[in-house]
Design an enzyme around this catalytic site. Structure first.
Site, mmCIF file in Angstrom:
data_model
loop_
_atom_site.group_PDB
_atom_site.id
_atom_site.type_symbol
_atom_site.label_atom_id
_atom_site.label_comp_id
_atom_site.label_asym_id
_atom_site.label_seq_id
_atom_site.Cartn_x
_atom_site.Cartn_y
_atom_site.Cartn_z
ATOM 1 N N HIS A 165 -45.732 -5.834 -7.421
ATOM 2 C CA HIS A 165 -44.767 -5.972 -8.520
ATOM 3 C C HIS A 165 -43.838 -7.154 -8.250
ATOM 4 O O HIS A 165 -44.145 -8.288 -8.599
ATOM 5 C CB HIS A 165 -43.989 -4.657 -8.660
ATOM 6 C CG HIS A 165 -43.162 -4.549 -9.901
ATOM 7 N ND1 HIS A 165 -43.170 -5.482 -10.911
ATOM 8 C CD2 HIS A 165 -42.269 -3.599 -10.303
ATOM 9 C CE1 HIS A 165 -42.346 -5.110 -11.874
ATOM 10 N NE2 HIS A 165 -41.782 -3.978 -11.527
ATOM 11 N N HIS B 93 -52.841 -11.090 -15.570
ATOM 12 C CA HIS B 93 -51.759 -10.116 -15.692
ATOM 13 C C HIS B 93 -52.346 -8.801 -16.174
ATOM 14 O O HIS B 93 -53.321 -8.776 -16.936
ATOM 15 C CB HIS B 93 -50.702 -10.629 -16.680
ATOM 16 C CG HIS B 93 -49.397 -9.904 -16.600
ATOM 17 N ND1 HIS B 93 -49.174 -8.693 -17.206
ATOM 18 C CD2 HIS B 93 -48.234 -10.220 -15.959
ATOM 19 C CE1 HIS B 93 -47.933 -8.301 -16.955
ATOM 20 N NE2 HIS B 93 -47.351 -9.196 -16.206
ATOM 21 N N ASP C 220 -45.235 -15.859 -12.579
ATOM 22 C CA ASP C 220 -45.001 -15.940 -11.135
ATOM 23 C C ASP C 220 -45.506 -17.245 -10.537
ATOM 24 O O ASP C 220 -44.992 -17.706 -9.512
ATOM 25 C CB ASP C 220 -45.686 -14.762 -10.427
ATOM 26 C CG ASP C 220 -45.152 -13.431 -10.890
ATOM 27 O OD1 ASP C 220 -43.929 -13.258 -10.866
ATOM 28 O OD2 ASP C 220 -45.956 -12.573 -11.295
#
Length: 493
Positions: free
Chosen positions: A297, A336, A392
């Site tokens: 996460h 994702h 990210d």
């Protein structure tokens, strides 16, 4: 709901035929969803030799490991269309908010449902910034951690610690309907905790940072923005008229806005699971923080940097790509759980990265990142699997360029996500019908009923996962085990 029927089924319903019994059930469809409890009506007699633990006579259970298709709450906060790459906060596209809004204005939107007027925003911002100051005892609390403690351990503990100060915010002390009544007094108490948690999130994070640096803590300044104050508390070393760089301040604000919420992700679900017991919000936020700490996460952008470091130079990208295809290496920052196309936040973060690199200089890993991005986007293996860069991939490079250590990246994720956690927690507290404690079912596949066996009559059960692991001791314990002393236990084979 879910009752057997012989009549023509309604149009907006699901018809289920149970082949075990021949019965047909009509289950209403509301907002393209059905109630899982409807399947409890679909009961059957036990099949020959079937385990009683299956509870077949008590109705069907719905198995959904990892919550891949389970809706646990009706929400008005964040909408995601993973197939189309759409992310909206309260109906507003994330691209528009990132361009025109700020983190605190977006926080107001997420929590209260609408964009604030100038006066409303000023009140909200003033309250949040005012509540950034912590009790003097917080310094002693943070100093109690080792100098090398992970900042997420400090932050998670600090959120729980905060709750010990505010007895008026604890339903265990004030009554379980403290936050669920929805009246004026209840809402006022709720709002004060929201101010406190958002305001103190940056303060506690900065304290966790400075513990690692061996620096004195800094009182939140006045007159700076939310992210400006955060940077000040982390970096100020006594300079006169110190002001953080506006480009870095703005970049951090955009990243905070993009990370403020993402629907029912793992940490938001943890907050709601914990909050469903009507615990105080500080404990619920601490639980969410602990969930975000996990590498699946909040540690994703850190994993991207470690991956790029391991690749090294751009010329090593092709061999890395081939290793990924052979499943010898892990590709971080692509794909994702929700998005099946590009993450809409990644484009915004890429633009933000360009602005940051203009003043910090290009990170040495940027060329490697660009080469990896280009190679993956042209490779049929990744195209077929819809593995596009996510938020990210670029945010990690920005944080690195801004000088943040790798293990501080999850903190920079947790601080803005406090807003989303609080928005979902508040919505659940005020939902129609009240709060029901979250208590999922299980499918029990363990041993059936068996009788207790005296210890001297037991047959050893051995093997991997079936017995405790042997631990190799060293240092004091090793020498103590070799020493002689009264009461020393004698090992039996």
């Amino acid at each position: 709901m879910g009752r057997p029927t012989d009549s023509a089924e309604p149009t907006n319903s699901l018809t289920v035929r149970d082949n075990r019994t021949g019965k047909v059930y009509n289950v209403p469809i509301v907002d393209n969803s059905i109630q899982a409890t409807a399947f409890k009506a679909m009961k059957s007699s036990f099949a020959p030799g079937e385990r009683e633990e299956n509870e077949t006579d008590k109705g069907l259970r719905v198995a959904d490991k990892g919550f891949l298709n389970t809706a646990v709450i009706r929400s008005e906060i964040t909408y995601i269309d993973g197939e189309a790459g759409v992310l909206r906060y309260r109906g507003y596209p994330i691209e528009q908010l990132a361009l025109h809004s700020s983190h605190l204005e977006t926080a107001y939107l997420l929590i209260y449902g609408s964009l604030p007027t100038k006066a409303q925003h000023e009140v909200f911002q003033t309250e949040v910034m005012h509540h950034g100051v912590t009790h003097a005892d917080a310094e002693q609390f943070c100093r109690s951690f080792r100098y090398d403690a992970h900042p997420m351990s400090i932050l998670t503990s600090a959120f729980a610690y905060l709750g010990s100060y505010y007895a008026e915010a604890n339903p265990s002390l004030q009554g379980q309907n403290l936050f669920t009544r929805g009246d004026k007094d209840s809402l006022a108490i709720m709002d004060k905790q929201i101010y406190r948690l958002i305001g103190k999130a940056t303060t506690l994070a900065a304290m966790a940072y400075r513990v690692r640096q061996g620096r004195d803590f800094v009182t939140p300044p006045t007159g700076l923005s939310y992210t400006g104050s955060f940077l000040y508390q982390m970096d100020h070393l006594g300079e006169e008229n110190y002001t953080p760089n506006p480009v870095l301040e703005k970049a951090l604000d955009v990243l905070f806005l993009l990370h403020a919420d993402h629907e029912l992700n793992a940490s938001a679900t943890t907050v709601l699971q914990t909050g469903s017991s009507l615990v105080d919000p500080y404990s619920a936020i601490a639980a969410g923080c602990a969930s975000l700490y996990g590498p699946l996460h909040g540690g994703a952008n850190e994993a991207v940097i470690r991956m790029l470091i391991s690749i090294g130079k751009p010329e090593n990208v092709p061999s890395f790509i081939e290793a990924v295809k052979k499943r010898e290496k892990v590709l971080s920052g692509f794909g994702h759980r929700v998005y099946k196309t590009s993450d809409p936040r990644s484009f915004i973060v890429r633009q933000t990265a360009d602005e940051v690199f203009k003043i910090t200089g290009k990170d040495e890993l940027l060329e490697t990142a660009m080469a990896l991005h280009e190679a993956a986007m042209k490779d049929e293996y990744f195209i077929k699997r819809k593995l596009a860069p996510n938020v990210d991939f670029w945010s990690g490079l920005i944080y690195r360029a801004m000088g943040f250590p790798l293990d501080f990246f999850p903190v920079l994720f947790a601080v803005p996500r406090v807003v989303g956690w609080l928005a979902h927690w508040r919505q659940m507290m005020l939902q129609e019908g009240g709060v029901k404690i979250w208590r999922p079912r299980q499918i029990f596949v363990g041993a059936g009923k068996r009788d207790y066996v005296p210890i001297d009559e037991r047959v050893p059960v051995e093997g991997p996962r079936k017995t405790p692991s042997a631990i190799m001791h060293s240092g004091i314990m090793k020498r103590t085990m070799l020493a002689s002393f009264k009461g020393k236990p004698v090992a039996k084979l």
